[in-house]
Scaffold this active site. Structure first.
Site, short mmCIF file in Angstrom:
data_model
loop_
_atom_site.label_atom_id
_atom_site.label_comp_id
_atom_site.label_asym_id
_atom_site.label_seq_id
_atom_site.Cartn_x
_atom_site.Cartn_y
_atom_site.Cartn_z
N LYS A 96 -2.36 -1.95 -20.59
CA LYS A 96 -1.36 -3.01 -20.70
C LYS A 96 -1.89 -4.36 -20.16
O LYS A 96 -2.93 -4.41 -19.50
CB LYS A 96 -0.09 -2.57 -19.96
CG LYS A 96 0.63 -1.40 -20.66
CD LYS A 96 1.89 -1.02 -19.88
CE LYS A 96 2.72 0.02 -20.63
NZ LYS A 96 3.95 0.38 -19.86
N PHE A 120 15.86 -2.93 -19.23
CA PHE A 120 14.53 -3.50 -19.01
C PHE A 120 13.84 -3.93 -20.31
O PHE A 120 12.70 -4.41 -20.28
CB PHE A 120 13.64 -2.51 -18.24
CG PHE A 120 13.44 -1.15 -18.89
CD1 PHE A 120 12.55 -0.96 -19.93
CD2 PHE A 120 14.16 -0.04 -18.44
CE1 PHE A 120 12.36 0.28 -20.51
CE2 PHE A 120 13.98 1.22 -19.01
CZ PHE A 120 13.08 1.38 -20.06
N THR A 139 5.62 7.04 -14.28
CA THR A 139 5.97 5.70 -14.76
C THR A 139 5.99 4.68 -13.62
O THR A 139 5.48 3.57 -13.77
CB THR A 139 7.36 5.75 -15.44
OG1 THR A 139 7.34 6.75 -16.46
CG2 THR A 139 7.72 4.41 -16.05
N ARG A 178 -1.87 4.63 -12.78
CA ARG A 178 -0.75 3.81 -12.32
C ARG A 178 -0.74 3.68 -10.80
O ARG A 178 -0.34 2.63 -10.27
CB ARG A 178 0.55 4.40 -12.86
CG ARG A 178 0.72 4.06 -14.36
CD ARG A 178 1.69 4.93 -15.06
NE ARG A 178 2.13 4.37 -16.33
CZ ARG A 178 2.95 4.99 -17.18
NH1 ARG A 178 3.41 6.20 -16.88
NH2 ARG A 178 3.30 4.43 -18.31
N ASN A 227 2.90 -1.41 -15.13
CA ASN A 227 2.29 -0.15 -14.68
C ASN A 227 0.99 0.19 -15.40
O ASN A 227 0.55 1.34 -15.39
CB ASN A 227 3.31 0.98 -14.76
CG ASN A 227 3.82 1.20 -16.17
OD1 ASN A 227 3.35 0.56 -17.12
ND2 ASN A 227 4.75 2.12 -16.34
N HIS A 267 -0.04 2.87 -21.06
CA HIS A 267 0.94 3.56 -21.91
C HIS A 267 0.28 4.79 -22.51
O HIS A 267 -0.90 4.77 -22.84
CB HIS A 267 1.41 2.66 -23.06
CG HIS A 267 2.17 3.41 -24.11
ND1 HIS A 267 3.52 3.67 -23.97
CD2 HIS A 267 1.77 4.03 -25.26
CE1 HIS A 267 3.90 4.41 -25.02
NE2 HIS A 267 2.87 4.63 -25.80
O1 CDP Z 1 5.66 4.61 -20.13
P1 CDP Z 1 6.47 5.86 -19.82
O2 CDP Z 1 6.57 6.79 -21.01
O3 CDP Z 1 6.00 6.55 -18.58
O4 CDP Z 1 7.95 5.36 -19.45
P2 CDP Z 1 9.20 5.01 -20.40
O5 CDP Z 1 10.42 5.52 -19.73
O6 CDP Z 1 8.95 5.41 -21.81
O7 CDP Z 1 9.29 3.41 -20.32
C1 CDP Z 1 8.41 2.60 -21.07
C2 CDP Z 1 7.95 1.46 -20.20
O8 CDP Z 1 9.05 0.64 -19.84
C3 CDP Z 1 7.34 1.88 -18.87
O9 CDP Z 1 5.99 2.28 -18.96
C4 CDP Z 1 7.49 0.60 -18.06
O10 CDP Z 1 6.50 -0.37 -18.39
C5 CDP Z 1 8.85 0.09 -18.55
N1 CDP Z 1 9.97 0.50 -17.68
C6 CDP Z 1 10.58 -0.47 -16.86
O11 CDP Z 1 10.19 -1.63 -16.87
N2 CDP Z 1 11.62 -0.10 -16.03
C7 CDP Z 1 12.08 1.16 -16.01
N3 CDP Z 1 13.09 1.49 -15.21
C8 CDP Z 1 11.48 2.14 -16.82
C9 CDP Z 1 10.42 1.78 -17.64
MG MG Z 2 7.52 6.48 -22.83
#
Ligand code: CDP
Ligand code: MG
Length: 139
Positions: free
Chosen positions: A10, A58, A92, A103, A113, A116
């Site tokens: 990212k 978000f 995450t 991360r 973070n 992806h």
């Molecule tokens: O990336 P990952 O699959 O671990 O998490 P996700 O739940 O699919 O969320 C996608 C992305 O959104 C995360 O990697 C974070 O960059 C962002 N995010 C955020 O800003 N705040 C949250 N509470 C959860 C996710």
């Molecule tokens: Mg995800």
């Protein structure tokens, strides 16, 4: 099972010039890049990629962050690559991530973070297709 997953370094991590260290972590896990490119997303493409999260609080902040600078998009291939890459990335929220994960090492906060990874076979197919034009993939 041999799999492919869509991995992204990212903008925060690209800006801090740690692509090489993150590639080493993939290599240590026997995940092989079979396609890769630096891409600067438009806001519209970032919104399309994270369409599944369009109703989350978000979403606006996330999609702005994802196009603030280039991202390094890769297709990684290997045994159980989808789960394997998610293990290399860690949780995450960097504060919850295990020592030695991407991360934990590089993530700034739950949004910024650093990485992806696809979360399952259907998502991997969608996400690899999403970047197939950029990555000049066939079919
Ligand atoms: O990336 P990952 O699959 O671990 O998490 P996700 O739940 O699919 O969320 C996608 C992305 O959104 C995360 O990697 C974070 O960059 C962002 N995010 C955020 O800003 N705040 C949250 N509470 C959860 C996710
Ligand atoms: Mg995800």
């Amino acid at each position: 099972m041999n799999q492919k997953t869509l991995a992204i370094i990212k903008p925060d991590a690209v800006q801090r010039n740690v692509i090489g260290e993150i590639l080493c972590m993939a290599q240590e896990r026997d995940l092989v890049p079979v396609a890769a490119k630096l891409i600067h997303l438009t806001r519209e493409r970032a919104q399309g990629f994270y369409h599944v999260h369009r109703d989350k609080g978000f979403f606006d902040s996330l999609t702005e962050y994802m196009c603030e600078g280039p991202i390094f998009v890769m297709v990684l291939e290997g045994e159980e690559a989808i789960e394997g890459w998610r293990e290399v990335m860690g949780a995450t929220d960097p504060a919850q991530a295990t020592q030695g994960t991407i991360r934990k090492r590089f993530g700034e906060n739950i949004e910024r973070n650093s990485a992806h990874g696809s979360d399952g076979p259907d998502t991997a197919r969608f996400e690899i297709d999403f970047f197939s034009g950029d990555l000049e993939l066939e079919g």
